[in-house]
Write a protein that holds these residues in place. Structure first.
Motif, PDB file in Angstrom:
ATOM      1  N   ILE A   4       9.161   3.924   2.784  1.00 43.00           N
ATOM      2  CA  ILE A   4       9.682   3.182   1.668  1.00 43.00           C
ATOM      3  C   ILE A   4       8.357   2.625   0.936  1.00 43.00           C
ATOM      4  CG2 ILE A   4      11.268   1.894   0.301  1.00 43.00           C
ATOM      5  CD1 ILE A   4      13.037   2.206   2.506  1.00 43.00           C
ATOM      6  N   GLU A   5       7.742   3.147  -0.057  1.00 43.17           N
ATOM      7  CA  GLU A   5       6.523   2.487  -0.830  1.00 43.17           C
ATOM      8  C   GLU A   5       7.212   1.400  -1.711  1.00 43.17           C
ATOM      9  OE1 GLU A   5       3.203   5.712  -0.421  1.00 43.17           O
ATOM     10  OE2 GLU A   5       4.865   6.285  -1.742  1.00 43.17           O
ATOM     11  N   LEU A   6       7.250   0.251  -1.537  1.00 50.03           N
ATOM     12  CA  LEU A   6       7.911  -0.841  -2.182  1.00 50.03           C
ATOM     13  C   LEU A   6       7.149  -1.078  -3.636  1.00 50.03           C
ATOM     14  CD1 LEU A   6       9.389  -3.398   0.405  1.00 50.03           C
ATOM     15  CD2 LEU A   6      10.535  -1.979  -1.297  1.00 50.03           C
ATOM     16  N   ARG A   7       5.799  -0.769  -3.408  1.00 49.35           N
ATOM     17  CA  ARG A   7       4.774  -1.021  -4.542  1.00 49.35           C
ATOM     18  C   ARG A   7       5.263  -0.068  -5.729  1.00 49.35           C
ATOM     19  NH1 ARG A   7      -1.534  -0.982  -3.950  1.00 49.35           N
ATOM     20  NH2 ARG A   7      -1.637   1.086  -4.635  1.00 49.35           N
TER      21      ARG A   7
ATOM     22  N   SER B  37       1.844  10.267  -7.270  1.00 49.73           N
ATOM     23  CA  SER B  37       3.194  10.373  -7.031  1.00 49.73           C
ATOM     24  C   SER B  37       3.856   9.161  -7.549  1.00 49.73           C
ATOM     25  CB  SER B  37       3.778  11.024  -5.892  1.00 49.73           C
ATOM     26  OG  SER B  37       5.198  10.991  -5.663  1.00 49.73           O
ATOM     27  N   THR B  38       4.855   8.963  -8.151  1.00 51.78           N
ATOM     28  CA  THR B  38       5.688   7.835  -8.395  1.00 51.78           C
ATOM     29  C   THR B  38       7.097   7.978  -7.381  1.00 51.78           C
ATOM     30  OG1 THR B  38       7.139   9.183 -10.267  1.00 51.78           O
ATOM     31  CG2 THR B  38       5.382   7.736 -10.893  1.00 51.78           C
TER      32      THR B  38
ATOM     33  N   PHE C   9       0.939  -1.349   0.069  1.00 57.60           N
ATOM     34  CA  PHE C   9       0.042  -0.030   0.042  1.00 57.60           C
ATOM     35  C   PHE C   9       1.037   1.122  -0.069  1.00 57.60           C
ATOM     36  CE2 PHE C   9       1.013  -0.016   4.395  1.00 57.60           C
ATOM     37  CZ  PHE C   9       0.799   1.307   4.808  1.00 57.60           C
ATOM     38  N   THR C  10       0.163   2.346  -0.177  1.00 56.31           N
ATOM     39  CA  THR C  10       0.985   3.693  -0.244  1.00 56.31           C
ATOM     40  C   THR C  10       0.407   4.521   0.826  1.00 56.31           C
ATOM     41  OG1 THR C  10      -0.457   4.526  -2.072  1.00 56.31           O
ATOM     42  CG2 THR C  10       1.442   3.462  -2.793  1.00 56.31           C
TER      43      THR C  10
END
Length: 306
Positions: free
Chosen positions: A168-171, A141-142, A134-135
């Protein structure tokens, strides 16, 4: 309900499974791995020389307040606290939980009992959260790496640099092998893809990554560790099936808000249920209660009731 997905273990364990993350990063012989990873995360803003592992359960000042369970909690060589969390699914009030946990680590620095000369001299507190599926409500945003701190909203100048949050958004980390430039890129790529690899790639041939892959090789685990990892992995996939199905049904019936609330409550209990599931499997294998307690962090009384 669809058939459950229960893939077996590959050559390397999945670093984002609870047991595997603690096996790789959470033991004294392997702390050089955690130090190397954190130093890449902080990108020169901090340089960690040594870490001491603390208890991952932090009790409140009053009984009713309950305990906060951390994935990893460490103290740096300058007395700074590093809280490392892996969050697999969306959770209600996740940002607030981050603030609550770090606030506890700050308030705990106050002298207890008799007043002493203190003058509010605080050590730094830093949270590093790996978000797997999840974010942080920034879907457009990328950017996958977020460093958050207290700053002046008008000028952007840092107001206080001893409290920080790194998400840290691993997705959103979608780099391929050819895109990897920094060691942090390599760390994140490994965390996300190691369980699908069948050998260590040539571009990762450094002593620190050699050690990482050696520790993560499934055949190098003890019998007890294989039991714990298999149970942890099964729990992850069973939980994913349940959540995916609940979301699918909820969206089809137009009740997605209620479904999401239920999911958030379920995730809150997830870590405890995972530990209980692992303990049940270890009991079936006839392992001593004291050893099960050591591995799962459950009390002997809790394990005996399972």
């Amino acid at each position: 309900m669809p058939d459950k997905i229960t893939p077996g273990p590959g050559k390397y364990i999945d670093p984002l499974v609870d047991f595997a993350f603690k096996k790789i990063f959470g033991s004294e012989p392997n702390k050089d791995l955690l130090i190397a990873f954190l130093n890449e995360v902080f990108r020169g803003r901090k340089h960690i020389i040594d870490l001491v592992y603390d208890k991952n359960e932090h009790h409140g000042d009053i009984k009713e307040e309950g305990a906060a369970i951390f994935d990893l909690l460490c103290t740096g060589d300058d007395g700074e606290k590093f809280l490392i969390e892996v969050q697999r699914g969306r959770q209600g009030y996740f940002k607030e939980r981050s603030l609550f946990y770090t606030s506890r680590l700050i308030s705990d620095q106050a002298p207890k009992g008799r007043r002493t000369e203190w003058a509010y001299k605080l050590s730094g507190v830093y949270l590093v959260a790996l978000l797997e599926d999840f974010t942080l409500q920034t879907e457009k945003s990328t950017e996958y790496l977020h460093h958050i701190c207290l700053c002046n909203i008008e000028t952007g100048e840092v107001f206080y640099d001893k409290l920080g949050y790194t998400y840290i958004e691993l997705r959103k980390f979608v780099k391929t092998e050819g895109d990897l430039e920094t060691d942090l890129d390599k760390w994140l790529y490994v965390l996300k893809n190691m369980s699908h690899m069948d050998k260590i790639p040539a571009y990762l041939r450094k002593p620190i990554f050699d050690k990482l892959f050696n520790i993560a090789e499934y055949t190098n685990l003890t019998k007890e560790e294989k039991t714990m990892y298999d149970s942890s992995l099964k729990y992850k996939w069973d939980n994913k099936n349940v959540l995916d199905y609940a979301l699918k049904e909820g969206f089809e019936k137009g009740i997605e808000k209620g479904i999401e609330k239920g999911i958030e409550k379920g995730i809150e209990k997830g870590k405890l249920e995972e530990a209980k599931e692992i303990a049940r499997e270890m009991k079936k294998d006839g392992l001593p209660i004291a050893q099960i307690s050591k591995f799962t962090k459950l009390s002997i009384e809790e394990i005996e009731k399972l």
